[in-house]
Design a protein around this motif. Structure first.
Motif, short mmCIF file in Angstrom:
data_model
loop_
_atom_site.label_atom_id
_atom_site.label_comp_id
_atom_site.label_asym_id
_atom_site.label_seq_id
_atom_site.Cartn_x
_atom_site.Cartn_y
_atom_site.Cartn_z
N THR A 45 0.84 -1.40 -0.04
CA THR A 45 0.03 0.08 0.22
C THR A 45 0.89 1.17 -0.06
N THR A 46 2.35 1.23 0.16
CA THR A 46 2.86 2.29 0.33
C THR A 46 3.36 2.81 -1.31
N PHE A 47 2.92 1.86 -2.16
CA PHE A 47 3.31 2.44 -3.62
C PHE A 47 2.14 3.20 -4.15
N ASN A 48 2.54 4.52 -4.26
CA ASN A 48 1.19 5.39 -4.84
C ASN A 48 1.85 6.54 -5.42
N PRO A 49 2.27 6.29 -6.78
CA PRO A 49 2.85 7.65 -7.54
C PRO A 49 1.58 8.54 -8.07
N ILE A 50 1.39 9.43 -7.37
CA ILE A 50 -0.02 10.03 -7.93
C ILE A 50 0.18 10.81 -9.19
N LYS A 51 1.32 11.07 -9.65
CA LYS A 51 1.42 11.89 -11.17
C LYS A 51 1.99 10.98 -12.26
N LEU A 52 1.96 9.87 -11.84
CA LEU A 52 2.55 8.54 -12.65
C LEU A 52 2.49 9.05 -14.18
N ASP A 53 3.40 9.00 -15.22
CA ASP A 53 3.04 9.40 -16.60
C ASP A 53 4.22 8.59 -17.21
N ALA A 54 4.10 7.77 -17.96
CA ALA A 54 5.17 6.87 -18.40
C ALA A 54 5.43 7.52 -19.80
N GLU A 55 4.43 8.38 -20.37
CA GLU A 55 4.96 8.95 -21.48
C GLU A 55 5.88 10.13 -21.30
N GLN A 56 5.62 10.59 -19.93
CA GLN A 56 7.01 11.66 -19.49
C GLN A 56 8.26 10.90 -19.70
N TRP A 57 8.18 9.69 -19.14
CA TRP A 57 9.56 8.97 -19.29
C TRP A 57 9.94 8.79 -20.65
N ALA A 58 9.01 8.36 -21.36
CA ALA A 58 9.53 8.06 -22.89
C ALA A 58 10.14 9.11 -23.55
N LYS A 59 9.30 10.33 -23.26
CA LYS A 59 9.79 11.51 -24.04
C LYS A 59 11.07 11.92 -23.58
N THR A 60 11.40 12.00 -22.23
CA THR A 60 12.57 12.41 -21.70
C THR A 60 13.87 11.77 -22.32
N ILE A 61 13.58 10.29 -22.37
CA ILE A 61 14.50 9.21 -22.90
C ILE A 61 14.92 9.54 -24.16
#
Ligand code: FUL
Length: 694
Positions: free
Chosen positions: A71-87
């Protein structure tokens, strides 16, 4: 008329002869082992991204024990596309995601465990991060690979044969539900303490046999993802480079004898160099993180790799026959932190400039030998921009060279060379020289080349350059050579002052002009360390004469010089002196019997003091970071007055300079008292201590 006929007949004859000679000259025989098509593609990708994200991110850990609630896992703004764009913006070609790290927590809703995103508040338990990331990769044209930790500190079955079944089932889930998988990453860290379903004990496994790797690879990976490459210390397709600093060996063979290795085999040196006579093609992947840790820690926000470190990483990985794997520790919001993305994007822009213009393009290249005299192996293939063509020599010719002549003098500071590795890695040593007054002057003497080798050196001006292969396992096959003039690196220099008051200004680019000022207006050219034993500000910047551009200015304020300082408590020693040596990389660490722990300094003269500064240990596993402190002063070293008592709030998360100010007082002796530390153990650590005077 007759003459014309003769010429025509002769030309036809020459053309025929040439055609025949081309046909009959066979290519060099592959020198085994050679890469597979998938491995070749991977070499060509050059740089990929690693992502470490999971429960550890939320627990501020590197190796979770496997016992913290999902239950401690809670990334409220998670955006995998932001990762992909940065990479993508950083020029990287693919992603490897830690789907399960050692703590056993799964980023996808595995059917075989409750310890996963399905029992977290994230997306109300309906999320599947592996899917989100693989979809984002597809959308942005990145390859997608999975990291599945063999070690599982959560599973009660770990260490038994049942666990292997569980591990293979999870691997099958990852390999069958998320489209094409480029790489499967197996960590060498294996076995040890863990929660193990509540057993809370140490479990050891035989790293060589427990996982039965050959069966796992054959039945699970090759069957479900025949094109995926398997990474581990032993390959079989890609190997670890033996360190996590991101440094490939200057000698780096793409071969090892895989049967002599296994995940966690602790053969770091061999992994770093590879083996010239290795029986398998298992090239080195060069993994490192943009931060000191693999997972995100707020306390490392000020330790993110800067542009110069990233540039070094490029030349020490891709430039040494390695493929980079640069890790992004995604933050608790579920985003690549803005601090991390700024530098990697600048990095790509910088590399684009370094390799913008291949100076050899218009030069005349000749070689000492051409295989069978055939145009197919002619030396011009090293500059034809075609990765599938190459220059080769006769089988009997190992030592050979290429001469490059320019119409007019050029300046260059980078040399790039590539072997045609589809036929195996051959070159054992090579050198680079330029001609001056009829003599060949050495620039570099190196060993292996492989897929790509790039050399950096001080700018050379020349009209003739010679690249010689001095030893090779068989006739060399070279597909590409290039010379570049990389622009200077305009990064502000580092200023430091030692105990004696000598100021050093260090620029990353050794050829750039460094200018400094001690009065804020007149700037002088810096050549050597200079004495500045007074209070005041030193400023400096670097200046590139070619482009007329300068860097930002770095500025540092020095308080009174520490020449007269002495340590009274703990006793003066080489170790205790590290507390005021002006070097932030050194540290004084002491295991103390109990708190409070006193550090007393004699400043050598009376001063009007109004504060102090404390810099905790800056190393990766920092020790003894003081939390509660007191600060005392004295005129005679006997009667003491407490002027401050308090805490260094948030120092755990942000272990940077701590400044404390009080009402000005005169004293010759000062004392920093450590009352507690953040780890609640008994260490005291100081990287630097400073006082602030009127
Ligand atoms: C290591 C692991 O133990 C670290 O946590 C990290 O995953 C790194 C890439 O490999 O061996």
């Amino acid at each position: 008329m007759i003459m014309q006929k003769i010429i025509t007949v002769l030309s036809i004859y020459i053309v025929l002869l040439f055609a025949i000679s081309c046909k009959s000259v066979s290519p060099p025989r592959p020198l085994m082992p050679i890469p597979t098509d998938e491995q070749l593609k991977w070499h060509e990708s050059e740089r990929n991204a690693f992502i470490h994200f999971g429960l550890n991110t939320f627990n501020d850990m590197e190796w979770g024990y496997g016992d913290t609630p999902s239950t401690t896992f809670n990334p409220i703004k998670l955006d995998a596309e932001q990762w992909a764009k940065t990479i993508k913006a950083a020029g990287l070609k693919g992603v490897v995601l830690t789907c399960k790290h050692h703590d056993g927590f799964c980023l996808w809703p595995s059917r075989y465990t409750e310890y996963s995103v399905k029992n977290s508040p994230w997306r109300n338990g309906n999320g599947d991060l592996v899917k989100e990331v693989s979809d984002a990769c597809k959308k942005y044209g990145l390859t997608f690979g999975v990291y599945l930790s063999p070690w599982d500190r959560n599973s009660s079955e770990y260490g038994t044969p049942e666990y292997i079944e569980y591990f293979r089932r999870q691997l099958t889930e990852l390999l069958t539900n998320y489209g094409e998988i480029s790489e499967v990453w197996f960590d060498g860290a294996n076995g040890g303490t863990g929660w193990y379903g509540g057993a809370n004990e140490k479990r050891s496994v035989d790293r060589r046999t427990y996982y039965d790797w050959p069966t796992t690879i054959r039945d699970v990976i090759r069957k479900n993802q025949p094109h995926a490459l398997v990474f581990s210390d032993a390959g079989p397709d890609i190997r670890w480079c033996g360190n996590e600093k991101g440094i490939a060996g200057t000698t780096n063979w793409s071969m090892i004898t895989a049967k002599d290795y296994y995940p966690g085999c602790a053969k770091q040196k061999d992994l770093n160099r590879g083996e010239e006579d290795g029986s398998d093609w298992v090239p080195a992947e060069i993994n490192t993180s943009v931060r000191p840790g693999w997972f995100y820690h707020k306390s490392e926000d000020h330790k993110v790799k800067g542009l110069t470190q990233l540039i070094d990483y490029y030349y020490e990985s891709v430039g040494r026959n390695g493929t980079g794997l640069l890790n992004f520790p995604v933050n608790r919001n579920g985003l690549i932190d803005p601090i991390d993305s700024i530098n990697v994007v600048k990095w790509q822009q910088h590399l684009d400039q370094d390799f913008a213009n291949n100076l050899i393009k218009d030069a005349k290249v000749t070689s000492s030998n051409i295989r069978g005299g055939a145009s197919r192996y002619d030396v011009t293939h090293v500059i034809d921009d075609n990765k599938d063509s190459y220059w080769a020599t006769d089988d009997s010719v190992i030592k050979s060279h290429i001469e490059i002549c320019f119409r007019e003098e050029i300046s260059f500071n980078r040399f790039l060379v590539q072997e045609y590795i589809a036929l195996g890695q051959r070159v054992k040593s090579f050198k680079l020289e330029y001609e001056k007054n009829g003599k060949w002057i050495p620039i570099a003497n190196e060993t292996t080349i492989g897929y790509k080798r790039i050399l950096r050196f001080k700018t050379v001006r020349a009209t003739k350059v010679r690249f010689s292969i001095t030893d090779s396992r068989a006739c060399p096959t070279i597909s590409n050579i290039a010379l570049y003039k990389a622009p200077k690196i305009l990064v502000e220099p580092m200023i430091s002052r030692n105990k004696l008051g000598e100021v050093k200004v260090e620029a990353f680019d050794l050829e750039i002009d460094v200018l400094y000022s001690i009065d804020g207006s007149t700037f002088k050219k810096y050549t050597n360390p200079f004495l500045f034993d007074q209070k005041g500000c030193v400023e400096a910047y670097v200046f590139d004469r070619d482009s007329g551009k300068k860097s930002d200015t770095s500025s540092i304020y020095f308080d009174i010089c520490k020449t007269k300082w002495k340590m009274l408590e703990p006793i003066q020693s080489a170790k205790s002196n590290l507390m005021f040596d002006g070097n932030q990389q050194t540290r004084f660490i002491r295991k103390v019997n109990k708190f409070p722990y006193k550090m007393t300094f004699d400043l050598g003269e009376q001063c009007a003091i109004k504060g102090f500064r404390y810099l905790p240990d800056q190393s990766r596993r920092a020790k003894g970071i003081i939390f509660d402190y007191s600060f005392d002063i004295s005129k005679d070293g006997e009667s003491w007055k407490r002027v401050l008592h308090g805490e260094f709030s948030n120092i755990k998360n942000s272990p940077i300079w701590q400044t404390k100010i009080f009402k000005e007082q005169t004293a010759r002796y000062v004392r920093l008292v450590a009352e507690s530390n953040v780890a609640e153990d008994t260490f005291v650590g100081v990287s630097e201590f400073d006082i602030i005077t009127k």
